[in-house]
Design an enzyme around this catalytic site. Structure first.
Site, PDB file in Angstrom:
ATOM      1  N   HIS A   1      37.010 109.327  24.358  1.00  0.00           N
ATOM      2  CA  HIS A   1      35.963 108.585  25.213  1.00  0.00           C
ATOM      3  C   HIS A   1      35.555 107.951  23.856  1.00  0.00           C
ATOM      4  CE1 HIS A   1      32.339 107.048  26.809  1.00  0.00           C
ATOM      5  NE2 HIS A   1      32.051 107.958  25.989  1.00  0.00           N
TER       6      HIS A   1
ATOM      7  N   GLU B   1      32.269 115.550  28.521  1.00  0.00           N
ATOM      8  CA  GLU B   1      32.925 114.912  29.389  1.00  0.00           C
ATOM      9  C   GLU B   1      33.770 115.699  29.758  1.00  0.00           C
ATOM     10  OE1 GLU B   1      31.821 112.420  30.692  1.00  0.00           O
ATOM     11  OE2 GLU B   1      29.894 111.131  29.144  1.00  0.00           O
TER      12      GLU B   1
ATOM     13  N   GLU C   1      49.189  90.293  20.248  1.00  0.00           N
ATOM     14  CA  GLU C   1      49.911  92.333  20.699  1.00  0.00           C
ATOM     15  C   GLU C   1      49.611  92.774  22.147  1.00  0.00           C
ATOM     16  OE1 GLU C   1      46.334  93.741  17.542  1.00  0.00           O
ATOM     17  OE2 GLU C   1      48.831  94.642  17.569  1.00  0.00           O
TER      18      GLU C   1
ATOM     19  N   HIS D   1      32.214 104.754  21.949  1.00  0.00           N
ATOM     20  CA  HIS D   1      31.292 103.801  22.543  1.00  0.00           C
ATOM     21  C   HIS D   1      32.067 102.369  22.056  1.00  0.00           C
ATOM     22  CE1 HIS D   1      28.153 107.081  23.964  1.00  0.00           C
ATOM     23  NE2 HIS D   1      29.347 107.060  24.684  1.00  0.00           N
TER      24      HIS D   1
ATOM     25  N   HIS E   1      28.949 101.143  29.060  1.00  0.00           N
ATOM     26  CA  HIS E   1      29.241 102.505  28.565  1.00  0.00           C
ATOM     27  C   HIS E   1      30.578 102.415  27.632  1.00  0.00           C
ATOM     28  CE1 HIS E   1      29.063 107.454  28.751  1.00  0.00           C
ATOM     29  NE2 HIS E   1      29.612 107.098  28.110  1.00  0.00           N
TER      30      HIS E   1
HETATM   31  P1  13P Z   1      29.289 114.256  24.219  1.00  0.00           P
HETATM   32  O1  13P Z   1      28.390 114.249  23.159  1.00  0.00           O
HETATM   33  O2  13P Z   1      28.188 115.560  25.362  1.00  0.00           O
HETATM   34  O3  13P Z   1      30.504 114.452  23.985  1.00  0.00           O
HETATM   35  O4  13P Z   1      28.689 113.562  25.475  1.00  0.00           O
HETATM   36  C1  13P Z   1      28.532 112.437  24.513  1.00  0.00           C
HETATM   37  C2  13P Z   1      29.258 110.563  25.215  1.00  0.00           C
HETATM   38  O5  13P Z   1      29.350 109.883  25.269  1.00  0.00           O
HETATM   39  C3  13P Z   1      28.822 111.200  27.316  1.00  0.00           C
HETATM   40  O6  13P Z   1      29.497 109.432  27.618  1.00  0.00           O
HETATM   41 ZN    ZN Z   2      29.800 108.383  25.743  1.00  0.00          ZN
END
Ligand code: 13P
Ligand code: ZN
Length: 275
Positions: A143, A120, A173, A145, A214
């Site tokens: 980033h 990413e 908050e 999940h 995602h």
């Molecule tokens: P990477 O392992 O390449 O960082 O990817 C993980 C991910 O969350 C892709 O969206």
């Molecule tokens: Zn991801």
């Protein structure tokens, strides 16, 4: 492990990466290799730990980032498990310097068993560029999940306005922590320049960008700042998932006037497009 490597593992920026990846994994947000972190560090922070002229290898970038030329980042490696960062930071993390033409990065430390920085990287680098334009003190892109934010993208309207308003209403908050609201992209293939460009465009005006089904991207001036922001949105999404599926439905919520009163009391301006 050489003396220099031992020392760098004690560096505050490495310790921050270890701690945040461990926390995200323990929160259940980053299964397997899910999630990635990048942290802009200054040359002065690095020079006590590394020989900055010693390049392990050069890694080409598919997208040029001239604006970030000669800047240093510590990033998570692609395919590396957050679960394992604390156990083996030198395998799972990378310190890179963007080449002066912006076409590649020089690997200075990490990825000891091979591999590349996160897939990413386009979204991270382009988002860093966008956030640095907005805030000189910007440093971190995360980033992850986030379970409940992902869940919410299956059952909630995906307009940024509606999604933001619900998050603001779920915890008092929220409007104070992210008065600009959240941006949402359409579903897209991850790891591409396209999602990178669209994420970065949203980052011009937001620090949180939701990728439906995602996860989420968050920006901050420190690891704590970016993590705290994501944590707050995720908590609101968790409350929403609890109350939305409650048998009795939602009986009352924070009203628009109350959101305005909150914003006034905490001297923030809620995004006028969302309220
Ligand atoms: P990477 O392992 O390449 O960082 O990817 C993980 C991910 O969350 C892709 O969206
Ligand atoms: Zn991801």
């Amino acid at each position: 492990m050489g003396k220099q490597t031992k020392q760098i593992i004690q560096a505050p920026f490495v310790q921050d990466m270890i701690e945040v990846t461990q926390n995200m994994w323990r929160n259940g947000w980053d299964e397997r290799n899910g999630g990635n972190v990048s942290y802009l560090i200054e040359e002065q922070q690095l020079q006590n730990y590394l020989d900055l002229n010693h390049v392990k290898r050069s890694i080409p970038l598919a997208f040029p980032v001239k604006t970030l030329a000669n800047r240093y980042f510590i990033v998570t490696g692609s395919g590396k498990y957050f679960k394992n960062v604390a156990k083996d930071p030198e395998d799972t993390l990378a310190i890179v310097k963007v080449a002066s033409d912006g076409q590649s990065v020089d690997l200075l430390w990490g990825l000891s068993n091979g591999g590349n920085p996160t897939s990413e990287l386009p979204s991270h680098f382009m988002s860093h560029i966008a956030r640095l334009e907005a805030d000189d003190n910007h440093r971190v892109i995360i980033h992850t999940h986030t379970t409940n934010v992902i869940a919410m993208t299956f059952v909630h309207d995906l307009s940024a306005k509606a999604f933001t308003k619900t998050l603001w209403q779920m915890c008092t908050e929220c409007v104070v922590v992210f008065p600009e609201g959240v941006a949402l992209l359409p579903w897209m293939v991850p790891g591409t320049d396209k999602i990178g460009m669209e994420t970065a465009q949203s980052m011009e005006t937001h620090r949180l960008v939701v990728w439906p089904h995602h996860g989420i991207f968050g920006a901050g001036e420190s690891i704590d700042d970016a993590f705290g922001l994501i944590e707050t949105a995720e908590k609101a999404a968790q409350v929403y998932m609890l109350v939305a599926s409650h048998q009795g439905g939602i009986k009352q919520t924070i009203t628009d006037q109350e959101l305005i009163d909150l914003a006034e009391a905490f001297h923030v301006t809620p995004n006028p497009n969302y309220i």
